[in-house]
Design an enzyme around this catalytic site. Structure first.
Site, PDB file in Angstrom:
ATOM      1  CG  ASP A 111      -0.218  -0.100   2.527  1.00  0.00           C
ATOM      2  OD1 ASP A 111       0.887  -0.682   2.551  1.00  0.00           O
ATOM      3  OD2 ASP A 111      -0.736   0.387   3.550  1.00  0.00           O
TER       4      ASP A 111
ATOM      5  NE  ARG B 212       0.336   3.830   6.596  1.00  0.00           N
ATOM      6  CZ  ARG B 212      -0.704   4.434   6.048  1.00  0.00           C
ATOM      7  NH1 ARG B 212      -0.788   5.749   6.025  1.00  0.00           N
ATOM      8  NH2 ARG B 212      -1.672   3.720   5.500  1.00  0.00           N
ATOM      9  CG  ASP B 213       3.905   1.804  11.702  1.00  0.00           C
ATOM     10  OD1 ASP B 213       3.140   2.424  10.927  1.00  0.00           O
ATOM     11  OD2 ASP B 213       3.750   1.789  12.931  1.00  0.00           O
ATOM     12  CD  GLU B 214      -0.958   0.169   6.643  1.00  0.00           C
ATOM     13  OE1 GLU B 214      -0.936   1.245   7.232  1.00  0.00           O
ATOM     14  OE2 GLU B 214      -2.023  -0.377   6.299  1.00  0.00           O
TER      15      GLU B 214
ATOM     16  CD1 TRP C 151      -8.322  -4.823   1.523  1.00  0.00           C
ATOM     17  CD2 TRP C 151     -10.249  -3.821   1.029  1.00  0.00           C
ATOM     18  NE1 TRP C 151      -8.147  -3.465   1.664  1.00  0.00           N
ATOM     19  CE2 TRP C 151      -9.301  -2.829   1.375  1.00  0.00           C
ATOM     20  CE3 TRP C 151     -11.528  -3.411   0.671  1.00  0.00           C
ATOM     21  CZ2 TRP C 151      -9.601  -1.464   1.383  1.00  0.00           C
ATOM     22  CZ3 TRP C 151     -11.833  -2.050   0.674  1.00  0.00           C
ATOM     23  CH2 TRP C 151     -10.880  -1.099   1.028  1.00  0.00           C
TER      24      TRP C 151
ATOM     25  CD  GLU D 119      -3.304   6.406   3.526  1.00  0.00           C
ATOM     26  OE1 GLU D 119      -2.446   7.112   4.111  1.00  0.00           O
ATOM     27  OE2 GLU D 119      -3.705   5.324   3.966  1.00  0.00           O
TER      28      GLU D 119
ATOM     29  CG  HIS E 272      -1.542   4.748  -0.032  1.00  0.00           C
ATOM     30  ND1 HIS E 272      -0.640   4.709   0.992  1.00  0.00           N
ATOM     31  CD2 HIS E 272      -2.561   3.934   0.331  1.00  0.00           C
ATOM     32  CE1 HIS E 272      -1.106   3.892   1.937  1.00  0.00           C
ATOM     33  NE2 HIS E 272      -2.274   3.393   1.552  1.00  0.00           N
TER      34      HIS E 272
HETATM   35  C1  BGC Z   1      -3.915   0.925   4.022  1.00  0.00           C
HETATM   36  C2  BGC Z   1      -4.796   0.829   2.834  1.00  0.00           C
HETATM   37  C3  BGC Z   1      -5.618  -0.392   3.019  1.00  0.00           C
HETATM   38  C4  BGC Z   1      -6.486  -0.072   4.192  1.00  0.00           C
HETATM   39  C5  BGC Z   1      -7.573  -1.013   4.529  1.00  0.00           C
HETATM   40  C6  BGC Z   1      -4.775   1.202   5.206  1.00  0.00           C
HETATM   41  O1  BGC Z   1      -4.067   1.337   6.360  1.00  0.00           O
HETATM   42  O2  BGC Z   1      -2.911   1.852   3.872  1.00  0.00           O
HETATM   43  O3  BGC Z   1      -4.287   1.174   1.677  1.00  0.00           O
HETATM   44  O4  BGC Z   1      -6.278  -0.866   1.927  1.00  0.00           O
HETATM   45  O5  BGC Z   1      -5.733   0.206   5.335  1.00  0.00           O
HETATM   46  O6  BGC Z   1      -8.660  -0.256   4.592  1.00  0.00           O
END
Ligand code: BGC
Length: 898
Positions: A481, A485-487, A547, A751, A772
């Protein structure tokens, strides 16, 4: 390798399983494919012949001459391929005149199954890793953060004579970098990549023949935490919570001697291990390299090598059962960016701007160092109002790299086991820094770039560039995504909405083939796809509408683009299981139960009712599952899911649509889903289109869509006669719009529509990525709509093109795409009432061209009336267009258009 230069279509761009000369392939029946070019209009191949030989020259398979004018690929169908063997293959293509033209390539098989491995997983004895050092300035406390040093492993071995061939089969639980006699092996970064290591670990194969020499040789590795034992996602727990606790290496070097004898050097207890001078390396936290602990020559066979601190390697396990050859291209350092500016921000502090947000790292030449000096590099996407580095939106990702100087006054620092998403860096600890001393190194999965787009509006061109940078930054081993960041998770919806755009920019077939293994692997026994793949503890598992549906939409789209039915074969059972799962829990056909964390139309200014959105996706998944089964000839399955899709559509209409075509909730996304997914009976479509257009007009014209609606808005408006509104949205510059961020410093897609506004400043830091790709899914319409380069409905693999430019009030646009069949291209311009359209159609393909004109009878092709032009057939005319059917070749239409 061309054998004869016939005049017929020329094969080029040979691929095996969508890769160029893949080394290490476990697939028993790889797809051999080629593209075609020709300088002659109307050229089409008459047939092909593929032959495969092994490395001794023995022919193992011959298709014979196959009379198939549409084929650009064939699945290997010979005897079982042997492991660790190079195969040479040729394709000969026959022209209409009977001349054959041939091209050749190769592929090499891998280990082909777990039983072939003898290597063990090895590391440094974790009990002596020494992770409790007191942190010094700029460094993270290792123990507090659960960080640990990287590990070095090595083995010296004798080679009596230079081997005829040498292959290294290698992987890690963690990240690895291999060296042979001090030379780096290969150019893969962040290898072996991210998979759910509990199910599968990818291995890579390297040809190291040229790195070996007679006598003593040294095979050496560094392994670091990576996704295996480092921080991953936003789970605040310490590393180890996801997969494992310390990094490990597994490798086999196969030395093939002249007579065919093979010696194997495999990782095991006879290797040596030591703690690396990399005090820690973490994908989110950053990397710290302590040159005081460097031991030069550690990776060389002899000489100054210092054996102090080396222990027998610790054997962590011997189970090779989950090893699979990687299907996807590796991450590579694909390009470098010079610093655009370096500004002094304090006594020993500098801010560097690379002018571009991207994923990667920096390479820094640090000068004037004395032992123990610390150089700290912090990364961020933006500057704050005071001109300092803005890092609040990175959340817990420290994104900080540290160099601790050794004895050298000058050193080049480039971290190897981390990456960051950034445009700016802050460097502290140096008294001087020149722009030439620091370079941005761009990392991404090396998907071959395949598309181009440009038009007369520089703002839209910049948007296109921002979309491409979003793709580069977020295709890092898996489709993520965001990179900062921490993702950085493989969110399924982000991937599915962006996929159509991604496919037009780059050849992502192998990349997605690899990632779809993760999507399938993560599916629950009940059939639920997940929200992220690889699956990760701490992220809500069960797939939300839009999703989880990516597990259906993505294979279908890949099939359409690449014409490779294996995308459907490999995924059909999983697709059926997903649809069954929703159906089982929602027998009334309105999807309200088992919706996972239902993210709805994520970040939409106008929320669409959840049951509307979910049910639309349910219908879509059932429909595409039916179509996939139909392509594969599974008629009963196709009929079953086709009927289900029909029932869901009917239920959708009954529950959510009024007789005049209004959709419950009355949101743009509600209409977009209903129209894009074909959910409404024909009589309701005009009303729904009318209302959608009104909503867009009322908003400015503007959009109120979130992640799921945004990619549909331009194509749906266009498909229903409102290309003008799609253009209006595209050219809008205030939020929410695509161009607004570009007017406010963006070089990648944000984003959120309002990630930064002049009035408010930054959006809430808790969720405000500036890189994003989801909202960049409009990129698809730039190619397909604005430039007009599209496939006809029902076409797969660019067999049937649809050329239908949507000029709006632009004066030119062009797109070029390297399809599985060859180059397709359009370029149009309009000046002084003349519309000029150039089209390229590859051999074996045909196209329907819609020439925009207010004088259909006056359309010419290459100077002659279109009706008389060779290769052109008039297919019809509308009030503002002439439709022509054309065969392969290059065409130039001119038409009156005011
Ligand atoms: C992400 C999104 C992801 C979403 C889920 C976010 O934190 O960055 O891109 O699809 O969470 O809703």
């Amino acid at each position: 390798m061309t054998e004869s230069q016939g005049r017929g279509p020329l094969p080029y761009g040979l691929r095996c399983d969508h890769r160029v000369e893949p080394l290490g392939l476990d697939e028993p029946a790889p797809l051999l494919s080629w593209r075609l070019s020709s300088g002659r209009r109307g050229d089409a191949p008459a047939g092909y012949r593929v032959r495969v030989r092994d490395e001794d020259g023995t022919q193992v398979w011959d298709t014979g001459a196959v009379d198939d004018p549409s084929a650009v690929s064939v699945r290997y169908g010979g005897p079982a391929l042997r492991a660790r063997t190079r195969y040479l293959w040729t394709v000969a293509v026959a022209g209409a005149d009977g001349a054959w033209t041939q091209e050749g390539s190769w592929f090499e098989t891998g280990m082909q199954g777990p039983s072939a491995w003898t290597a063990a997983w090895i590391t440094h004895d974790p009990s002596v890793l020494d992770v409790v050092d007191a942190p010094e300035e700029g460094e993270l406390a290792l123990a507090d953060h659960g960080l640990q040093p990287a590990v070095r492993l090595r083995k010296a071995f004798e080679v009596p004579a230079a081997p005829a061939g040498a292959r290294l089969y290698v992987t890690a639980r963690g990240l690895y970098e291999m060296r042979v006699n001090g030379e780096r092996v290969g150019d893969a970064e962040l290898a072996p990549g991210w998979t759910d290591y509990r199910d599968r670990v990818d291995y890579q194969v390297h040809d190291v023949t040229g790195l070996l020499r007679p006598g003593t040789n040294m095979l050496a590795a560094t392994v670091a935490d990576g996704w295996w034992s480092g921080f991953a996602g936003f789970d605040p727990r310490r590393p180890g919570a996801h997969y494992g606790t310390f990094p490990q290496l597994l490798a086999e070097l196969h030395l093939v001697h002249a007579g065919g004898a093979v010696d194997v050097i495999a990782t095991g207890g006879d290797w040596q291990s030591a703690r690396s001078p990399v005090r820690y390396a973490d994908l989110l936290k950053g990397e710290c390299h302590d040159l005081r602990r460097e031991t030069p020559g550690w990776d060389l066979p002899a000489g100054d090598r210092d054996d102090a601190g080396w222990l027998p390697a610790w054997v962590a396990g011997t189970d090779p059962s989950r090893l699979t050859a990687s299907a996807a291209p590796p991450v590579r350092a694909v390009r470098e960016l010079p610093a655009r500016s370096v500004t002094r921000a304090g006594e020993n502090r500098f801010l560097v701007d690379f002018g571009q947000n991207f994923a990667g790292r920096v390479r820094l030449t640090a000068r004037g160092l004395t032992r123990g000096d610390r150089v700290v590099v912090r990364h961020g996407e933006a500057l704050d109002d005071a001109g300092g580095l803005y890092t609040a939106n990175l959340r817990t990702a420290d994104a900080t790299d540290v160099l601790i100087a050794g004895d050298d006054a000058e050193t080049v620092f480039e971290p190897r086991f981390t990456y960051h998403g950034f445009r700016h860096v802050e460097v502290t600890g140096l008294t001087a820094l020149d722009a030439g001393d620091i370079t941005g190194v761009v990392l991404h999965s090396d998907t071959p770039w395949a598309g181009e787009f440009t038009c007369s509006d520089p703002g839209i061109d910049r948007l296109h560039q921002a979309i491409c940078w979003g793709q580069r930054s977020n295709f890092v081993s898996v489709p993520t995504d965001c990179p900062q960041r921490d993702e950085r998770l493989g969110w399924l919806a982000d991937a599915q909405v962006f996929l159509p755009t991604a496919c037009l920019n780059a050849d992502v077939a192998a990349f997605f083939d690899g990632w779809l293994r993760e999507v399938r692997g993560a599916q629950s026994p009940d059939g639920a796809f997940t929200n992220v793949a690889p699956r990760l503890a701490g992220v809500a598992d069960e797939g939300a509408p839009g999703w989880g549906d990516a597990g259906v939409l993505i294979p279908w789209h890949l099939y359409q683009v690449y014409g490779d039915e294996r995308f459907l074969e490999r995924n059909l059972d999983a697709m059926c299981a997903w649809v069954d799962h929703i159906h089982r829990h929602n027998p009334g056909l309105v999807w309200t139960r088992r919706v996972g964390p239902h993210f709805a139309d994520w970040l939409a200014p106008a929320p669409t009712p959840r049951d509307v959105l979910a049910t639309a996706y349910f219908a879509r998944s059932a429909d595409l599952t039916a179509r996939a089964a139909g392509v594969l000839g599974r008629d009963e399955t196709a009929a079953r899911y086709g009927a289900l899709a029909g029932h869901i559509r009917k239920t959708f209409t009954e529950r959510f649509a009024t007789p005049d075509g209004r959709i419950h909730g009355d949101t743009q996304t509600g209409y977009l889903l209903a129209l894009a997914f074909g959910l409404l009976p024909a009589e309701l479509v005009p009303g729904a289109v009318r209302r959608l257009a009104e909503l867009v007009e009322e908003a400015g014209p503007g959009l109120t869509t979130g992640f799921l609606g945004v990619g549909l808005i331009a194509p749906v408006l266009d498909a229903h006669g409102h290309a003008d509104l799609a253009h209006a949205l595209l050219r809008r510059t205030d939020p929410p719009s695509w161009l607004y961020p570009l007017g406010h410093g963006a070089t990648t897609v944000w984003e959120r529509w309002d990630g930064y506004t002049a009035e408010r400043g930054f959006q809430a830091a808790a969720m405000n990525s500036f890189n994003h790709y989801a909202l960049g899914s409009v990129g698809e319409w730039l190619h397909r709509g604005v430039a007009g380069l599209d496939q006809a409905p029902g076409s797969a693999g660019y067999r049937e093109l649809l050329i239908r430019p949507r000029p709006g009030d632009l004066t030119s646009a062009s797109a070029r795409y390297e399809s599985v069949r060859g180059t397709v291209a359009t370029a149009w311009s309009r000046h002084d009432g003349v519309f000029d359209l150039r089209v390229t159609v590859p051999p074996g393909a045909t196209a329907t061209v819609h020439v925009p004109t207010d004088d259909p009878a006056g359309v010419r092709e290459s100077g002659v009336p279109a009706a008389d032009a060779p290769g052109v057939r008039i297919a019809g005319a509308g009030p503002r267009e002439l439709r022509c059917r054309i065969a392969s070749g290059e065409y130039r239409f001119t038409a009156g258009l005011h």
